[in-house]
Design an enzyme around this catalytic site. Structure first.
Site, PDB file in Angstrom:
ATOM      1  N   GLU A  18      28.402  16.119 108.457  1.00  0.00           N
ATOM      2  CA  GLU A  18      29.183  15.303 109.493  1.00  0.00           C
ATOM      3  C   GLU A  18      30.591  15.365 108.769  1.00  0.00           C
ATOM      4  O   GLU A  18      30.533  14.710 107.592  1.00  0.00           O
ATOM      5  CB  GLU A  18      28.669  14.010 109.829  1.00  0.00           C
TER       6      GLU A  18
ATOM      7  N   LYS B  49      25.734  12.455 116.604  1.00  0.00           N
ATOM      8  CA  LYS B  49      24.548  11.483 117.110  1.00  0.00           C
ATOM      9  C   LYS B  49      23.648  12.272 118.054  1.00  0.00           C
ATOM     10  O   LYS B  49      24.107  12.931 118.949  1.00  0.00           O
ATOM     11  CB  LYS B  49      25.403  10.230 117.942  1.00  0.00           C
TER      12      LYS B  49
END
Length: 937
Positions: free
Chosen positions: A732, A749
């Site tokens: 990420e 997410k």
């Protein structure tokens, strides 16, 4: 995201005459916690209150305030808990006569001046971005505890500085003074100023006029629903489903309130289920004149007025919009500013038109000719200059839109961004650094890849005091460049920062800094203003010549490389840390010698920084010689150092979680209760897993981890004087700033394990893609990141090129979105980080309140986990990851942090399993490496 005594939010919107498309309803993103009712039963604030920040605690407690049915006549409202107090106010008939004189109108202009009240929410600057382009001038943003009523009165009435008000969303309840602040008084007394309340602001509008706020049937944060409306001008040019026979019972609402929009409770769904033809805006120009377009409409903490029974059954319609019967006040329960809301921009345009139409009704020419520059004595910081610039623009004949040059000049005074603008930073001297670099073409594969290069240059010292920002993923589209370096250059230094104990300081972000230079000399400093402030000053003291790095295909050309711990959040507007990390809170090298690898073109770059008028070092020539002379045998030597597979029965030790399964599940349930009570929309709960591994080889461990779990934002860092190493396999990106001024965030997410067969793998990937829960998680964090970037980016420039893409890694599938925006020229790189740190995917939303709640639930500091690893280049660019899937080794203890986003749809047992899934890859790598090392010994 608190509201104390004076929360304001002012928005301008444009309206057109209602023209309704009856064939379909528009969709909105719901955040349903509360609903409005006229019943007299009392609802107290959530009993499980979290610690408030010092700012919030200056004001009233979270005791609920209830308005009587006859509050306007009785001249008081009640505070029912902890004894009954009476706060006396004049009744409504005398307020208009004595307290608030009739407001003079402003001239009809091509722009509208909005006061936007921030209720400490994480979506306020999405409204700011939309209004900036729609109104023709950025709104002035004020937090709800920033002004007293006397100050607000002066700006709104005596100075006539604003045309309308927008009250933002926010956590909590309108009944709690610490949540709603000054908003109730604005709604009560500013009856002659157009006001739009969103979410919490909508609930406040209903509550102040006698409606009661109760829990909705269930929270629906991040979920989508169709909206029906009655054709009110606020919904002009917006279609509505008109097949419904819903008719609001006027007797069930206070007579002052009129229902204008609603949804059906059962009509929520996922992004993919509710997709309509309006696309996500992927091609916004940086300073476009149009509004910020959204894709689908979002409804946040819904208000719910129970409607009458139909045929003996409770009607399932939930109120989504109201207006006052005589005041120009409107409320929307959903989020028109969300990326997932269709027609959100149109609502803001409609409200602007409502405002313009309202003030144009004044008949007196002398009042209508009032000019903006007559309000120049207003004391809103820097807003005066902005309004003067706009006045000049109007007076030169550009009444239809603002002049971008004038606006740019005015914005340099920092009108809109909570003290993030770098104003006249003192630079006692400027250090000019010159860059030399050399390109070695098609060399990477000849020496066996990036691993062999690092081992040849820095591995002989076991990677001590070295860094490797390692794009180890085999998918080159996700990461093209890797950077590595070590101790040795004349400008090299190491920074080690630890926040002070709260008991020894007056500033919550003060701490101790240790500086070590290339010769081993050390210097200790106490930083009263914190590490980020120091880093900003350091970077601002460096100057460069752009010609030096012209032709390089990457942005990092030397500078600071290292890590920022989660607890640095106290320097970013977050509350005081409840826990202290044993490891340093920030560690950085200043890297003057760097080796860069282009994985796509197979090239190696050798770079060296030096001060002007000083001799160049031999680093470039020495490094080139080492790389060219690397033999095939040495390539094999590094390649063959793999570990034997270790059977699970051979693993005698492993990581121990800080919390048991039962404790973690209990914390998830508490999070879900906070969400139900409206304290948060989403909470990213985490825990730590620990193993005392003794004197292991961190570099060897990292090499094993990168083989087992390659990732695009992986990294190895070693700080020998702190006995600290990080072995990171993060997928990420937190935030990047390139040479063109473009900021990019890539929040993750939504995570699911890979399948054991290709068929199962594809099925699981599809399951993740259509999951309503995971889409809700992702959507709320995307809107949070849009808000964070919106604080530091040019109006109209924040956009979402990719929404909810599913990416595949070695062990998991993840849902990833991309958010971009063009940085304002008066904002420094470090301030961009400050505006968004910690990454929203590690906190939840609203960020401030969520962080408070998480600090109360988690029993230790997250340390470097949840922070960031990356670089701040000397040329003003940066790139930082999110520290997840990472083994932190400090003083012979290995820790792995993991967790997940808790939303209303969460299943506590599933959340525990997801947390375990996220630890699996790094934990297995450590276990295999340590077990293999033990066998060899």
């Amino acid at each position: 995201m608190f509201t104390e005594m004076e929360p304001f939010e002012f928005v301008d919107f444009t309206l057109s005459d209602p023209s309704l498309l009856l064939s379909s309803s528009f969709r909105s993103y719901l955040n349903m916690n509360f609903s409005l009712s006229s019943t007299s039963s009392e609802l107290a604030c959530p009993s499980d209150c979290v610690m408030r920040s010092p700012v919030a605690n200056r004001f009233l407690s979270r005791e609920p305030v209830r308005f009587d049915e006859t509050w306007k006549k009785k001249k008081h409202f009640k505070i029912p808990r902890c004894g009954t107090k009476k706060v006396f106010v004049e009744d409504s008939s005398s307020i208009a006569k004595k307290s608030v004189p009739r407001r003079e109108p402003v001239e009809r202009l091509g722009f509208v001046r909005t006061l936007l009240i921030d209720n400490y929410d994480s979506y306020t600057f999405n409204i700011y971005q939309a209004l900036s382009t729609i109104n023709g001038v950025p709104p002035v943003v004020i937090r709800n505890d920033e002004w007293t009523w006397e100050e607000a009165y002066r700006y709104l009435y005596e100075d006539a500085a604003f045309d309308n008000i927008v009250i933002s969303p926010g956590p909590g309840s309108p009944m709690c003074p610490a949540d709603i602040g000054i908003c109730l008084r604005l709604l009560l007394e500013c009856r002659d100023i157009p006001i739009l309340g969103v979410c919490l602001g909508h609930q406040a509008l209903g509550y102040v006029h006698g409606a009661h706020v109760v829990h909705a049937p269930e929270p629906v944060h991040g979920r989508l629903s169709g909206i029906e409306h009655d054709g009110n001008i606020l919904f002009s040019d917006i279609p509505s489903g008109r097949n419904s026979d819903f008719k609001a019972d006027k007797e069930s609402l206070p007579k002052e309130l009129i229902p204008i929009a609603w949804t059906v409770y059962d009509d929520t769904g996922s992004f993919s289920e509710k997709k309509f033809s309006t696309p996500v805006n992927t091609s916004l120009s940086p300073l476009g004149n149009g509004s910020v377009n959204s894709a689908l409409e979002t409804l946040e903490e819904q208000s719910y007025w129970p409607s009458p029974h139909v045929d003996g059954k409770q009607d399932r319609h939930i109120l989504m919009g109201i207006m006052h019967s005589t005041f120009p006040h409107y409320g929307l329960q959903f989020h028109p500013e969300s990326i997932a809301t269709t027609y959100g921009s149109q609502i803001f345009k409609n409200f602007k038109n409502v405002t313009v139409d309202y003030w144009s009704r004044y008949k007196s020419p002398s009042l209508r000719r009032r000019m903006i520059n007559e309000t120049a004595n207003m004391q809103v910081p820097s807003a005066c200059q902005l309004l003067k610039e706009l006045s000049r623009t109007r007076n030169t004949g550009n009444g239809s839109s603002y002049n971008s040059n004038s606006l740019s000049t005015a914005k340099k005074n920092g009108v809109d961004v909570f003290n993030l603008v770098d104003l006249a930073y003192a630079k006692p001297h400027s250090q000019l650094l010159r860059l030399k670099w050399k390109k070695l073409e098609r060399l990477v594969h000849k020496v066996g890849g990036a691993r062999n290069i690092f081992m040849e240059l820095y591995g002989k010292n076991r990677g001590n005091d070295a860094f490797w920002l390692d794009t180890s993923s085999s998918d080159k589209a996700r990461g093209r460049f890797s950077f590595m370096g070590g101790k040795g250059g004349s400008l090299w230094k190491q920074l080690t920062f630890s926040l002070s104990d709260q008991s020894e300081i007056t500033s919550k972000h003060a701490g101790h800094l240790l500086i070590e230079d290339a010769h081993g000399s050390t210097e200790k400093r106490f930083l009263e203003e914190g590490f980020l402030d120091f880093l900003r000053k350091e970077l601002s003291s460096i100057s460069y010549d752009e010609k030096d790095f012209k032709g390089l295909p990457f942005d990092f050309c030397g500078g600071y490389v290292g890590c920022i711990g989660y607890d640095i959040k106290v320097e970013c507007g977050m509350p005081i840390n409840r826990h202290k990390s044993n490891a340093p809170d920030a560690c950085f090298f200043f890297a003057d010698n760097v080796v860069a690898i282009d994985h796509q073109l197979d090239d190696v770059y050798v770079l060296s920084l030096h001060e002007e008028d000083t001799a160049e070092t031999s680093f470039m020539n020495d490094t080139e010689e080492k790389l060219i002379t690397m033999s095939v045998s040495s390539t094999r030597k590094w390649k063959d150092q793999s570990l034997p597979a270790i059977d699970s029965s051979q693993r005698k030790a492993s990581f121990v979680p800080d919390k048991s399964r039962e404790q973690y599940i209990n914390d998830v349930e508490r999070c879900m209760q906070y969400i139900k009570d409206g304290e948060s929309y989403e909470l990213c709960l985490t825990t730590q897993n620990r193993w005392r591994i003794g004197n292991t080889d961190p570099l060897g461990l990292y090499l094993h981890l990168r083989e087992k779990n390659p990732a695009p934002y992986a990294a190895f860092l070693n700080f020998s004087n702190s006995n600290l190493s990080l072995c990171c396999s993060s997928p990420e990106r937190f935030l990047r700033l390139d040479r063109n001024g473009m900021l990019e965030a890539k929040p993750i997410k939504g995570t699911i394990a890979r399948g054991s067969t290709p068929e199962e793998d594809e099925l699981l990937k599809f399951e993740l893609k259509i999951s309503e829960k995971n889409q809700a998680e992702n959507l709320m964090i995307v809107d949070l990141l849009r808000n964070d970037l919106g604080r530091v980016c040019e109006p109209g420039s924040v956009h979402v090129p990719k929404l909810m893409d599913v990416e595949t890694y070695t062990t998991v599938h993840t849902m990833v979105s991309t958010v971009r925006g063009l940085k304002k020229t008066d904002i420094s790189p470090v301030e961009c980080v400050r505006a968004a740190f910690p990454g929203g995917s590690m906190t939840g939303a609203p960020k401030l309140r969520s962080v408070e709640i998480l600090d109360s639930l988690e029993n230790c500091s997250r340390g470097l986990y949840s922070g960031s690893i990356g670089y701040f280049s000397y040329n003003g660019t940066f790139d930082l990851n999110i520290v997840i899937r990472t083994v932190v080794i400090h003083e012979d203890e290995a820790t792995i942090g993991a967790g997940g986003a808790i939303v209303a749809l969460s299943n506590p047992e599933d959340e525990f399993e997801e947390m375990i899934l996220k630890t699996r890859a790094p934990a297995n790598a450590v276990i295999e490496f340590c077990s293999g090392s033990s066998e060899r010994r």
